[in-house]
Design a protein around this motif. Structure first.
Motif, PDB file in Angstrom:
ATOM      1  N   ASP A 106       0.882  -1.294   0.195  1.00  9.74           N
ATOM      2  CA  ASP A 106       0.170  -0.010   0.032  1.00  9.74           C
ATOM      3  C   ASP A 106       1.004   1.280   0.087  1.00  9.74           C
ATOM      4  O   ASP A 106       0.617   2.135  -0.731  1.00  9.74           O
ATOM      5  CB  ASP A 106      -0.889   0.052   1.216  1.00  9.74           C
ATOM      6  CG  ASP A 106      -1.944  -1.075   1.179  1.00  9.74           C
ATOM      7  OD1 ASP A 106      -2.168  -1.595   0.220  1.00  9.74           O
ATOM      8  OD2 ASP A 106      -2.592  -1.060   2.201  1.00  9.74           O
ATOM      9  N   ALA A 107       1.877   1.331   0.936  1.00 10.39           N
ATOM     10  CA  ALA A 107       2.736   2.325   1.088  1.00 10.39           C
ATOM     11  C   ALA A 107       3.517   2.648  -0.339  1.00 10.39           C
ATOM     12  O   ALA A 107       3.775   3.878  -0.668  1.00 10.39           O
ATOM     13  CB  ALA A 107       3.625   2.278   2.354  1.00 10.39           C
ATOM     14  N   ALA A 108       4.108   1.727  -0.643  1.00 11.25           N
ATOM     15  CA  ALA A 108       5.115   1.904  -2.061  1.00 11.25           C
ATOM     16  C   ALA A 108       4.020   2.216  -3.150  1.00 11.25           C
ATOM     17  O   ALA A 108       4.484   3.211  -3.960  1.00 11.25           O
ATOM     18  CB  ALA A 108       5.484   0.247  -2.292  1.00 11.25           C
ATOM     19  N   ALA A 109       2.606   1.552  -3.389  1.00  9.47           N
ATOM     20  CA  ALA A 109       2.061   2.004  -4.371  1.00  9.47           C
ATOM     21  C   ALA A 109       1.992   3.689  -4.444  1.00  9.47           C
ATOM     22  O   ALA A 109       1.680   4.452  -5.331  1.00  9.47           O
ATOM     23  CB  ALA A 109       0.795   1.278  -4.353  1.00  9.47           C
ATOM     24  N   LEU A 110       1.306   4.037  -3.208  1.00  4.36           N
ATOM     25  CA  LEU A 110       0.817   5.432  -3.053  1.00  4.36           C
ATOM     26  C   LEU A 110       1.996   6.390  -3.057  1.00  4.36           C
ATOM     27  O   LEU A 110       1.915   7.559  -3.917  1.00  4.36           O
ATOM     28  CB  LEU A 110       0.108   5.795  -1.769  1.00  4.36           C
ATOM     29  CG  LEU A 110      -1.289   5.112  -1.304  1.00  4.36           C
ATOM     30  CD1 LEU A 110      -1.549   5.008   0.076  1.00  4.36           C
ATOM     31  CD2 LEU A 110      -2.107   5.597  -2.139  1.00  4.36           C
ATOM     32  N   CYS A 111       3.353   6.101  -2.615  1.00  2.00           N
ATOM     33  CA  CYS A 111       4.498   6.945  -2.681  1.00  2.00           C
ATOM     34  C   CYS A 111       4.685   6.829  -4.233  1.00  2.00           C
ATOM     35  O   CYS A 111       4.997   8.009  -4.608  1.00  2.00           O
ATOM     36  CB  CYS A 111       5.343   6.260  -1.984  1.00  2.00           C
ATOM     37  SG  CYS A 111       5.221   6.792  -0.097  1.00  2.00           S
ATOM     38  N   LEU A 112       4.557   5.801  -4.980  1.00  2.00           N
ATOM     39  CA  LEU A 112       5.159   5.746  -6.261  1.00  2.00           C
ATOM     40  C   LEU A 112       4.383   6.776  -7.266  1.00  2.00           C
ATOM     41  O   LEU A 112       4.579   7.620  -7.972  1.00  2.00           O
ATOM     42  CB  LEU A 112       5.173   4.348  -6.981  1.00  2.00           C
ATOM     43  CG  LEU A 112       5.447   4.281  -8.296  1.00  2.00           C
ATOM     44  CD1 LEU A 112       7.000   4.529  -8.522  1.00  2.00           C
ATOM     45  CD2 LEU A 112       5.282   2.799  -8.884  1.00  2.00           C
ATOM     46  N   LYS A 113       2.984   6.473  -7.060  1.00  2.00           N
ATOM     47  CA  LYS A 113       1.861   7.558  -7.767  1.00  2.00           C
ATOM     48  C   LYS A 113       2.061   8.818  -7.247  1.00  2.00           C
ATOM     49  O   LYS A 113       1.961   9.829  -8.400  1.00  2.00           O
ATOM     50  CB  LYS A 113       0.890   7.059  -7.640  1.00  2.00           C
ATOM     51  CG  LYS A 113      -0.653   7.462  -8.488  1.00  2.00           C
ATOM     52  CD  LYS A 113      -0.402   7.421  -9.901  1.00  2.00           C
ATOM     53  CE  LYS A 113      -1.610   8.013 -10.569  1.00  2.00           C
ATOM     54  NZ  LYS A 113      -2.766   7.494 -10.954  1.00  2.00           N
ATOM     55  N   SER A 114       2.431   9.200  -6.189  1.00  2.00           N
ATOM     56  CA  SER A 114       2.452  10.609  -5.900  1.00  2.00           C
ATOM     57  C   SER A 114       3.863  11.211  -5.835  1.00  2.00           C
ATOM     58  O   SER A 114       4.158  12.314  -5.463  1.00  2.00           O
ATOM     59  CB  SER A 114       2.212  10.700  -4.260  1.00  2.00           C
ATOM     60  OG  SER A 114       2.815   9.827  -3.483  1.00  2.00           O
ATOM     61  N   GLY A 115       4.762  10.575  -6.660  1.00  2.00           N
ATOM     62  CA  GLY A 115       6.239  10.848  -6.998  1.00  2.00           C
ATOM     63  C   GLY A 115       7.093  10.876  -5.874  1.00  2.00           C
ATOM     64  O   GLY A 115       8.193  11.586  -6.089  1.00  2.00           O
ATOM     65  N   ASN A 116       6.932   9.981  -4.964  1.00  2.00           N
ATOM     66  CA  ASN A 116       7.986  10.120  -3.767  1.00  2.00           C
ATOM     67  C   ASN A 116       8.444   8.757  -3.676  1.00  2.00           C
ATOM     68  O   ASN A 116       7.835   7.588  -3.958  1.00  2.00           O
ATOM     69  CB  ASN A 116       7.251  10.060  -2.326  1.00  2.00           C
ATOM     70  CG  ASN A 116       6.325  11.538  -2.447  1.00  2.00           C
ATOM     71  OD1 ASN A 116       6.859  12.644  -1.990  1.00  2.00           O
ATOM     72  ND2 ASN A 116       4.894  11.241  -2.360  1.00  2.00           N
TER      73      ASN A 116
END
Length: 415
Positions: free
Chosen positions: A130-140
């Motif tokens: 979950d954390a990896a996917a959200l960070c990736l999509k938000s450019g982090n």
């Protein structure tokens, strides 16, 4: 340079590429991650079985074992969450404000990534994805530090995601896993200034308190969940019994599970036996005040003062009878943690007053607190539930993982 400092340096370099990758490249990477997790499901489940065996031997409670457990169905849900994140609009580059000044300057405000995010969490392997996917999509870029009990599962999962990143043309160091699961490793992550832009703890009260106290980098505090369900005098009592059963029993180990039941005195004699009948299906221990014990008799045990402030994470429920809605609101104010609170009532004015007066990240009318969840709120997933009163409150999705910068267009203006 330590191994973690090297990870921080690599994450910083990867984030500069990811920040300008664009929506299509990020979505292709997310789809590659979803496929990799599906392809390597058996490997992930095998690693998870090893983690579970060690956790059982170490005496981990059943409710916490549930958090650690992955099944084909849960992996399917995790993969669906990745694809839902990919389908969401990209928040990066969105201009939230634009105006022209009297001197002709055009001043705008644009969403940008936070940078490198550290996530420190307990034995919950779903958080890894979950954390990896959200960070990736938000450019982090993200540096993950999960609990030692899930280390085997996390290693396989992160390896799959890093391979997917590389195959899709993005730096694999956009996602990395801290290899040191000791307290010293956690402390080093909390001190990784110069590399981490923000640190987000996700777990129980002890973890969050430790991170807030010791971190040398900015922290977004996710919340402990001492959540209440208040059954009003005008409630549909059958509905109330269903809601408290779901809020307590569907997954008692999670932060949006109810820990305390408040009941209006006018309906307590009718409602409490109904609720106890439902809760007995899961052998829930009821820790009650004197009024509730008078009604329930030997189906209840006396509550201590500490019970009103405890996040059990287990099949235990505190029960308190109140004289009216104001007392319920005051009780929540005194003992709640600002996470999720619910009222069950058919009275419109009571519902609206509860919504207005209760200070929490999520406030419900006639629904279970268990819905405080990024997937359920349409966010795809969540980094955590923030109970702070900052830019992020409640389930933290893509927008909450962004900052902003001003962009100014001129035509030669000088001051």
């Amino acid at each position: 340079m330590t191994e973690l400092e090297k990870q921080g340096m690599e994450a910083k370099a990867a984030e500069r590429i990811l920040a300008t990758a664009g929506e299509d490249r990020k979505n292709r990477a997310l789809e590659a991650i979803a496929k990799a997790l599906t392809t390597r499901q058996d490997e992930i489940l095998q690693a998870n079985a090893g983690d579970l065996a060690e956790a059982r031997n170490g005496g981990m409670r059943e409710a916490l074992l549930d958090r650690l457990t992955l099944t084909p169905e849960r992996i399917e849900g995790i993969v669906a969450g990745v694809r839902q994140v990919a389908a969401l609009p990209d928040p990066i580059g969105v201009v939230t404000k634009m105006s022209r000044r009297p001197n002709g300057l055009i001043i705008g405000k644009r969403r940008v990534p936070l940078g490198v995010i550290g996530i420190i969490y307990e034995a919950r392997p779903n958080v890894t994805v979950d954390a990896a996917a959200l960070c990736l999509k938000s450019g982090n870029a993200v540096i993950l530090r999960g609990g030692k009990e899930a280390f085997g599962t996390n290693c396989v999962t992160v390896a799959a995601m890093r391979q997917a990143l590389a195959e899709s043309g993005l730096p694999e160091n956009c996602i990395s896993l801290v290899q040191d699961t000791t307290h010293a490793g956690a402390q080093e992550l909390m001190s990784l200034s110069g590399y981490l832009d923000v640190l987000i703890p996700r777990g129980g009260a002890g973890l969050i308190k430790t991170v807030v106290k010791n971190a040398k980098v900015p922290v977004i505090e996710t919340g402990v969940g001492v959540c209440h369900v208040y059954v009003d005098k005008d409630a549909d009592l059958a509905m109330g019994a269903n809601i408290i059963y779901n809020a307590k029993c569907s997954r008692p180990s999670v932060c949006n599970a109810a820990e305390c039941l408040l009941v209006h005195q006018n309906v307590a004699e009718r409602f409490l036996p109904m609720a106890a009948d439902r809760l007995e299906e899961k052998h829930v221990e009821l820790r009650c005040d004197e009024a509730a014990r008078t009604i329930l008799g030997d189906r209840a045990v006396p509550a201590s003062d500490a019970d009103w402030d405890t996040e059990y994470g287990d099949y235990i429920l505190a029960v308190h009878v109140v004289k009216d809605t104001e007392e319920a609101i005051d009780f929540i104010s005194a003992h709640g943690t600002g996470h999720s609170e619910a009222v069950v009532t058919a009275n419109y004015f009571t519902a609206q007053h509860f919504l207005d007066a209760v200070d929490a990240a999520a406030v419900y009318v006639n629904a279970s607190t268990r819905f405080t969840d990024g997937f359920e709120f349409g966010l795809g997933a969540e980094i955590g539930i923030s109970t702070q009163k900052m830019h992020a409150r409640g389930p933290m999705g893509l927008e909450e993982l962004t900052s902003s910068k001003y962009v100014i267009y001129g035509e030669g203006q000088i001051r």
